[in-house]
Scaffold this motif. Structure first.
Motif, short mmCIF file in Angstrom:
data_model
loop_
_atom_site.label_atom_id
_atom_site.label_comp_id
_atom_site.label_asym_id
_atom_site.label_seq_id
_atom_site.Cartn_x
_atom_site.Cartn_y
_atom_site.Cartn_z
N MET A 427 41.65 -17.03 -2.63
CA MET A 427 43.09 -17.11 -2.39
C MET A 427 43.83 -16.84 -3.52
SD MET A 427 44.24 -20.99 -2.91
CE MET A 427 43.09 -21.69 -1.86
N GLU A 428 45.09 -16.16 -3.46
CA GLU A 428 46.04 -15.66 -4.24
C GLU A 428 46.76 -17.10 -5.02
OE1 GLU A 428 47.74 -11.26 -3.28
OE2 GLU A 428 48.08 -12.91 -1.70
N VAL A 429 46.45 -16.92 -6.29
CA VAL A 429 47.06 -18.22 -7.10
C VAL A 429 47.65 -17.53 -8.25
CG1 VAL A 429 46.33 -20.01 -8.27
CG2 VAL A 429 44.87 -19.43 -6.54
N ILE A 430 48.74 -18.19 -8.69
CA ILE A 430 49.33 -18.06 -10.05
C ILE A 430 50.00 -19.22 -10.43
CG2 ILE A 430 51.76 -17.60 -9.05
CD1 ILE A 430 52.25 -15.38 -11.30
N ASP A 431 49.80 -19.40 -11.94
CA ASP A 431 50.61 -20.48 -12.41
C ASP A 431 51.96 -20.29 -12.49
OD1 ASP A 431 48.31 -22.05 -13.77
OD2 ASP A 431 47.68 -20.02 -14.28
N SER A 432 52.91 -21.56 -12.17
CA SER A 432 54.23 -21.52 -12.27
C SER A 432 54.50 -23.05 -13.01
CB SER A 432 54.62 -21.43 -11.15
OG SER A 432 54.72 -22.43 -10.14
N GLY A 433 55.65 -23.19 -13.48
CA GLY A 433 55.86 -24.54 -13.71
C GLY A 433 57.47 -24.62 -14.73
N VAL A 434 57.40 -25.63 -15.29
CA VAL A 434 58.80 -25.82 -16.04
C VAL A 434 58.36 -25.65 -17.49
CG1 VAL A 434 60.63 -27.52 -16.55
CG2 VAL A 434 59.98 -27.00 -14.31
N ALA A 435 59.25 -25.35 -18.51
CA ALA A 435 59.14 -25.18 -19.72
C ALA A 435 59.28 -26.51 -20.53
CB ALA A 435 60.01 -24.14 -20.45
N VAL A 436 58.52 -26.95 -21.31
CA VAL A 436 58.65 -28.28 -21.87
C VAL A 436 58.54 -28.34 -23.57
CG1 VAL A 436 57.63 -30.64 -22.16
CG2 VAL A 436 57.38 -29.30 -19.85
#
Length: 466
Positions: A427-436
């Motif tokens: 599957m197509e996956v990318i990391d994403s999130g909030v800067a901490v």
């Protein structure tokens, strides 16, 4: 490429929405300091929104149809939620995946002991921590005690204003000359992270000598019996986690930030949950999975390496009347995923470990990491350019503030997420999130703007990825 600070773009109405999302987020952080607590909180919310446990569907034999809302739980530490779309399951899902475990200190299975009339719980830290950060803080005990008859007794001590708290002691500066010469990794050793929980000997009672050896330990056991009907051997089947005591708080005179424990990765988990609850009718099945054990390699039955998620997708295939094995393979291969995990925010106090052009900044929105890993991208998923273009289009369509970043300088270190595990399905996956800021510390800092943009971004992903 410079990205605009999201705070400069908000209308008065958007600022109200931002504060509403962040207040809800802080409440979730307060109620969900352990994996079990996160799962209980999630179930309460999704059942109010019409989700039903997959076990009910299996028993009834009811066929799964578009619009149905289903969830499955693994050992009270991992949960998968599905909002069934209009298109067949084998055409793939839009998946939000985050982890709900955070660095902490665990109580061992034979923990209670007395040393010079002080009672302690022996501990073993969990995940990547700087051990010296955990001393002299007010700490709370969360978890469960499971009796031999199967009775589960919840434990939460240290969060109410009138609760006692606990502490891990440190050496006074006056006698710390040798300690101060040690490297940071050994200033406080793992075996010295034991929790101080008592100092008062048990009072005289029938059949008990006040001068009895280990009278302080005896008093602790007496209190455990009184409040939890617990015997010392019940520690064998207990899961007790030591976490910082106290609520999530606004940070800064401008109240623009959140200071709280466990924001890695519950900032992504709870914003993913909020987005999932806001999903209406969708073409592709929307999915959110909140998992355990990421901080120690995603291992075990409740980690992403387990077959739990795959098994549940197989159950959905069967309930939809499709041939299970082939449908599962196609569904997973055709899915698109955001591996929603936090990123390191640029900290000008430690600018030497960041490459500024490729850093994530506070207030500039949801962070996408094309790859993670360490040094030469070791242990990383590396998202392809075609998928990045689709992500950009989805974010721009919904006016989401976002940025692309890497985790520090190339040779400075690194980290990973669950992305590479799901990518194994094709599957197509990318990391994403909030800067901490201060990631993995007992208290971490996030920008309220980034929390809000993460919620918007996850919702845009579920809606726009076709």
């Amino acid at each position: 490429m410079d990205r605009k600070n999201a705070w400069k773009t908000y209308t008065a109405e958007e600022l109200k929405k931002l504060e509403t999302v962040n207040e809800d987020y802080k409440n979730c952080l307060d109620e969900g300091k352990t994996e079990r607590e996160c799962i209980r909180l999630t179930i309460e919310r999704i059942e109010k929104a019409g989700y039903r446990n997959i076990e009910e569907w299996i028993k009834s034999g009811k066929k799964v149809e578009s619009g149905d809302k289903i969830y499955a739980v693994c050992m009270n530490k991992t949960i998968a939620m599905f909002h069934i779309g209009e298109r067949p399951l084998e055409e793939g899902m839009n998946i939000l995946g985050a982890h709900i475990d955070s660095p902490r200190i665990d109580v061992k299975q034979n923990p209670l002991y007395e040393n010079e009339e002080l009672a302690y719980l022996d501990t073993h830290y969990y995940g990547g921590i700087k051990k010296y950060q955990w001393v002299t803080l007010p700490l709370a005990l969360h978890g469960v005690i499971v009796k031999k008859d199967g009775t589960v007794v919840p434990v939460k001590i240290g969060e109410k204003e009138d609760d006692p708290v606990f502490v891990i002691t440190d050496l006074l500066i006056h006698l710390a000359a040798k300690q101060m010469e040690k490297k940071a990794a050994t200033v406080v050793e793992g075996e010295k992270l034991d929790l101080l929980i008592g100092s008062r000997p048990i009072e005289e009672a029938e059949g008990l000598d006040k001068k009895e050896k280990e009278a302080v330990k005896a008093n602790v056991l007496e209190l455990l019996k009184k409040y939890y009907d617990m015997e010392e051997e019940d520690f064998f089947s207990a899961e007790l986690e030591i976490v910082p005591a106290g609520k999530a708080r606004d940070c800064g005179l401008d109240r623009s930030m959140v200071l709280a424990y466990g924001q890695d990765d519950r900032v992504c988990a709870f914003t993913s949950l909020f987005a999932m609850l806001d999903v209406e009718k969708t073409e592709r099945t929307a999915c959110c999975i909140l998992v355990d054990k990421e901080e120690i390699g995603s291992v075990g039955a409740t980690g992403m390496h387990s077959r739990f998620f795959e098994n549940i997708v197989a159950e959905l295939a069967a309930l939809s009347g499709a041939p299970a094995e082939l449908t599962v393979r196609r569904a997973l291969m055709n899915s698109r995923m955001l591996s929603s995990d936090v990123s390191a925010a640029y900290d000008p106090m430690y600018a030497e470990v960041f490459e500024k052009r490729s850093a994530a900044f506070f207030g500039k929105g949801l962070v996408f990491n094309k790859f993670t890993g360490s040094r030469g991208k070791s242990g990383s998923n590396d998202a392809n350019a075609e998928y990045l273009a689709k992500i950009r289009n989805a974010m721009d369509t919904e006016a989401v503030a976002y940025q692309f970043a890497e985790l520090g300088k190339v040779d400075a270190g690194g980290g990973g997420t669950i992305a590479y595990i799901m990518a194994n399905y094709g599957m197509e996956v990318i990391d994403s999130g909030v800067a901490v800021l201060s990631m993995h510390a007992p208290w971490e800092v996030t920008s309220k703007a980034d929390v809000y943009e993460a919620y918007k971004g996850y919702k845009a992903f579920l809606r726009e990825m076709r």
